[in-house]
Design a protein around this motif. Structure first.
Motif, mmCIF file in Angstrom:
data_model
loop_
_atom_site.group_PDB
_atom_site.id
_atom_site.type_symbol
_atom_site.label_atom_id
_atom_site.label_comp_id
_atom_site.label_asym_id
_atom_site.label_seq_id
_atom_site.Cartn_x
_atom_site.Cartn_y
_atom_site.Cartn_z
ATOM 1 N N HIS A 244 -3.802 3.805 0.464
ATOM 2 C CA HIS A 244 -4.417 2.941 -0.518
ATOM 3 C C HIS A 244 -4.601 3.824 -1.689
ATOM 4 C CE1 HIS A 244 -6.182 1.632 3.599
ATOM 5 N NE2 HIS A 244 -6.482 0.533 2.845
ATOM 6 N N ALA A 245 -4.712 5.008 -1.428
ATOM 7 C CA ALA A 245 -4.738 5.996 -2.739
ATOM 8 C C ALA A 245 -3.067 6.230 -3.514
ATOM 9 C CB ALA A 245 -5.313 7.322 -2.494
ATOM 10 N N LEU A 246 -2.196 6.121 -2.623
ATOM 11 C CA LEU A 246 -0.832 6.123 -3.138
ATOM 12 C C LEU A 246 -0.424 4.830 -3.697
ATOM 13 C CD1 LEU A 246 0.414 8.222 -0.240
ATOM 14 C CD2 LEU A 246 -0.226 9.020 -2.515
ATOM 15 N N LEU A 247 -0.843 3.829 -3.169
ATOM 16 C CA LEU A 247 -0.518 2.598 -3.584
ATOM 17 C C LEU A 247 -1.091 2.524 -5.115
ATOM 18 C CD1 LEU A 247 0.938 -0.146 -3.662
ATOM 19 C CD2 LEU A 247 -0.715 -1.106 -1.957
ATOM 20 N N GLY A 248 -2.497 2.931 -5.059
ATOM 21 C CA GLY A 248 -3.298 2.546 -6.244
ATOM 22 C C GLY A 248 -2.484 3.449 -7.559
ATOM 23 N N HIS A 249 -2.034 4.719 -7.236
ATOM 24 C CA HIS A 249 -1.396 5.304 -8.110
ATOM 25 C C HIS A 249 -0.108 4.841 -8.729
ATOM 26 C CE1 HIS A 249 0.855 9.376 -9.161
ATOM 27 N NE2 HIS A 249 0.098 9.063 -10.108
ATOM 28 N N ALA A 250 0.634 4.496 -7.766
ATOM 29 C CA ALA A 250 1.988 3.560 -8.029
ATOM 30 C C ALA A 250 1.754 2.538 -8.798
ATOM 31 C CB ALA A 250 2.602 3.236 -6.750
ATOM 32 N N LEU A 251 0.714 1.533 -8.490
ATOM 33 C CA LEU A 251 0.533 0.565 -9.444
ATOM 34 C C LEU A 251 0.123 0.918 -10.799
ATOM 35 C CD1 LEU A 251 -1.305 -1.726 -6.820
ATOM 36 C CD2 LEU A 251 0.882 -2.060 -7.931
ATOM 37 N N ALA A 252 -0.822 2.005 -10.915
ATOM 38 C CA ALA A 252 -1.364 2.438 -12.192
ATOM 39 C C ALA A 252 -0.216 3.195 -13.259
ATOM 40 C CB ALA A 252 -2.578 3.323 -11.927
ATOM 41 N N ALA A 253 0.409 4.070 -12.407
ATOM 42 C CA ALA A 253 1.437 4.976 -13.125
ATOM 43 C C ALA A 253 2.812 4.125 -13.331
ATOM 44 C CB ALA A 253 1.665 6.102 -12.283
ATOM 45 N N GLY A 254 3.137 3.093 -12.572
ATOM 46 C CA GLY A 254 4.336 2.316 -12.703
ATOM 47 C C GLY A 254 5.237 2.837 -11.884
ATOM 48 N N ARG A 255 6.245 1.983 -11.377
ATOM 49 C CA ARG A 255 7.318 2.412 -10.689
ATOM 50 C C ARG A 255 8.018 3.834 -11.196
ATOM 51 N NH1 ARG A 255 8.731 -0.263 -6.635
ATOM 52 N NH2 ARG A 255 7.749 -2.414 -6.242
ATOM 53 N N GLY A 256 8.344 4.367 -10.059
ATOM 54 C CA GLY A 256 9.337 5.620 -10.407
ATOM 55 C C GLY A 256 8.536 6.703 -10.246
ATOM 56 N N ILE A 257 7.260 6.753 -10.403
ATOM 57 C CA ILE A 257 6.353 8.088 -10.391
ATOM 58 C C ILE A 257 6.075 8.509 -9.100
ATOM 59 C CG2 ILE A 257 4.248 8.976 -11.279
ATOM 60 C CD1 ILE A 257 6.042 8.236 -13.566
ATOM 61 N N ASN A 258 5.574 7.642 -8.221
ATOM 62 C CA ASN A 258 5.150 7.975 -6.996
ATOM 63 C C ASN A 258 6.137 7.176 -5.769
ATOM 64 O OD1 ASN A 258 3.598 8.033 -4.254
ATOM 65 N ND2 ASN A 258 1.689 8.854 -5.427
ATOM 66 N N PRO A 259 6.939 7.894 -5.434
ATOM 67 C CA PRO A 259 7.970 7.476 -4.351
ATOM 68 C C PRO A 259 7.358 6.976 -3.122
ATOM 69 C CG PRO A 259 8.119 9.835 -4.429
ATOM 70 C CD PRO A 259 7.461 9.464 -5.270
ATOM 71 N N ILE A 260 6.354 7.472 -2.597
ATOM 72 C CA ILE A 260 5.736 6.935 -1.436
ATOM 73 C C ILE A 260 4.684 5.766 -1.722
ATOM 74 C CG2 ILE A 260 3.942 7.358 0.628
ATOM 75 C CD1 ILE A 260 6.770 8.947 0.766
ATOM 76 N N GLY A 261 4.089 5.669 -2.814
ATOM 77 C CA GLY A 261 3.281 4.537 -3.385
ATOM 78 C C GLY A 261 4.177 3.531 -3.508
ATOM 79 N N ASP A 262 5.567 3.786 -4.263
ATOM 80 C CA ASP A 262 6.376 2.592 -4.271
ATOM 81 C C ASP A 262 6.765 2.012 -3.235
ATOM 82 O OD1 ASP A 262 6.402 3.203 -7.037
ATOM 83 O OD2 ASP A 262 8.337 4.057 -7.185
ATOM 84 N N ARG A 263 7.015 2.848 -2.070
ATOM 85 C CA ARG A 263 7.332 2.440 -0.895
ATOM 86 C C ARG A 263 6.364 1.563 -0.266
ATOM 87 N NH1 ARG A 263 10.211 7.208 2.716
ATOM 88 N NH2 ARG A 263 12.065 7.556 1.589
ATOM 89 N N ALA A 264 5.033 1.854 -0.222
ATOM 90 C CA ALA A 264 4.097 0.982 0.185
ATOM 91 C C ALA A 264 4.038 -0.311 -0.544
ATOM 92 C CB ALA A 264 2.768 1.683 0.081
ATOM 93 N N LEU A 265 4.355 -0.329 -1.900
ATOM 94 C CA LEU A 265 4.437 -1.487 -2.574
ATOM 95 C C LEU A 265 5.509 -2.330 -2.023
ATOM 96 C CD1 LEU A 265 3.332 -3.504 -4.686
ATOM 97 C CD2 LEU A 265 4.732 -2.136 -6.164
ATOM 98 N N ASP A 266 6.859 -1.843 -1.962
ATOM 99 C CA ASP A 266 8.064 -2.412 -1.399
ATOM 100 C C ASP A 266 7.782 -3.002 0.079
ATOM 101 O OD1 ASP A 266 9.014 -1.970 -3.731
ATOM 102 O OD2 ASP A 266 10.165 -0.239 -3.158
ATOM 103 N N GLN A 267 7.271 -2.314 0.883
ATOM 104 C CA GLN A 267 7.185 -2.660 2.559
ATOM 105 C C GLN A 267 5.945 -3.192 2.769
ATOM 106 O OE1 GLN A 267 9.012 0.484 4.767
ATOM 107 N NE2 GLN A 267 10.183 1.419 3.274
ATOM 108 N N GLY A 268 5.003 -3.579 1.643
ATOM 109 C CA GLY A 268 3.781 -4.241 2.208
ATOM 110 C C GLY A 268 4.101 -5.675 2.216
ATOM 111 N N ASP A 269 3.086 -6.481 2.534
ATOM 112 C CA ASP A 269 2.992 -7.771 2.463
ATOM 113 C C ASP A 269 2.186 -8.535 1.437
ATOM 114 O OD1 ASP A 269 0.589 -7.337 3.439
ATOM 115 O OD2 ASP A 269 0.940 -8.276 5.313
#
Length: 172
Positions: free
Chosen positions: A132-157
């Motif tokens: 939840h925290a990593l996805l929130g960071h990825a969405l706030a910071a934009g793609r390419g900043i948080n690789p695990i957050g980006d994965r959560a966005l890409d692999q989630g539904d």
């Protein structure tokens, strides 16, 4: 760019976040990520709440569809896989450590809170603890900043490009 300083937010934004959370939103300082309908997806929260409590989670995922997706990913066991990859992939570990430093810098640019100094969110920089925290960071910071957050966005539904907001929680 959505990182500090954040664009102004409205009282309607705070109402929507409160409805998403099922409780009053506290110490909102911005909405760094939104659904395509304009509803808040991630809220930025003051690093020290009005009552004096330290609050290390600058970027807080609020969108019900996004939080449900993160929960399903966590339940799938993928965090253990990604955690193992952090120990094996130097480039991934370096990018994740850089995400941690960027998160700290964003929070510090708002307010220095000694009690949470060095702590970011989601287990960074060495653990995968909360998608939840990593996805929130990825969405706030934009793609390419948080690789695990980006994965959560890409692999989630869930996708920020498809509105799943309740009709009374849609943005302007």
């Amino acid at each position: 760019m959505s990182r500090p300083p954040f664009a102004p937010f409205s009282e309607r934004d705070v109402e929507i976040v409160s409805a998403q959370l099922g409780r009053p939103a506290r110490d909102v300082i911005g909405i760094p990520a939104r659904c395509v309908c304009g509803a808040p997806t991630v809220v930025a929260t003051r690093p020290r709440l009005g009552n004096g409590t330290p609050f290390p989670t600058l970027y807080y995922l609020t969108h019900p569809g996004a939080t449900a997706s993160a929960s399903r990913l966590e339940a799938s066991g993928i965090m253990a896989v990604w955690q193992a990859e952090l120990g094996e992939d130097d480039a991934l570990a370096a990018a994740y450590a850089a995400a941690h430093e960027q998160y700290l810098a964003d929070r510090e640019s708002i307010l220095s809170v000694p009690e949470v100094e060095g702590y970011s969110a989601g287990g960074m920089p060495t653990r995968v603890k909360c998608l939840h925290a990593l996805l929130g960071h990825a969405l706030a910071a934009g793609r390419g900043i948080n690789p695990i957050g980006d994965r959560a966005l890409d692999q989630g539904d869930w996708s920020p490009e498809v509105c799943t907001c309740a009709p009374d929680q849609r943005g302007a």
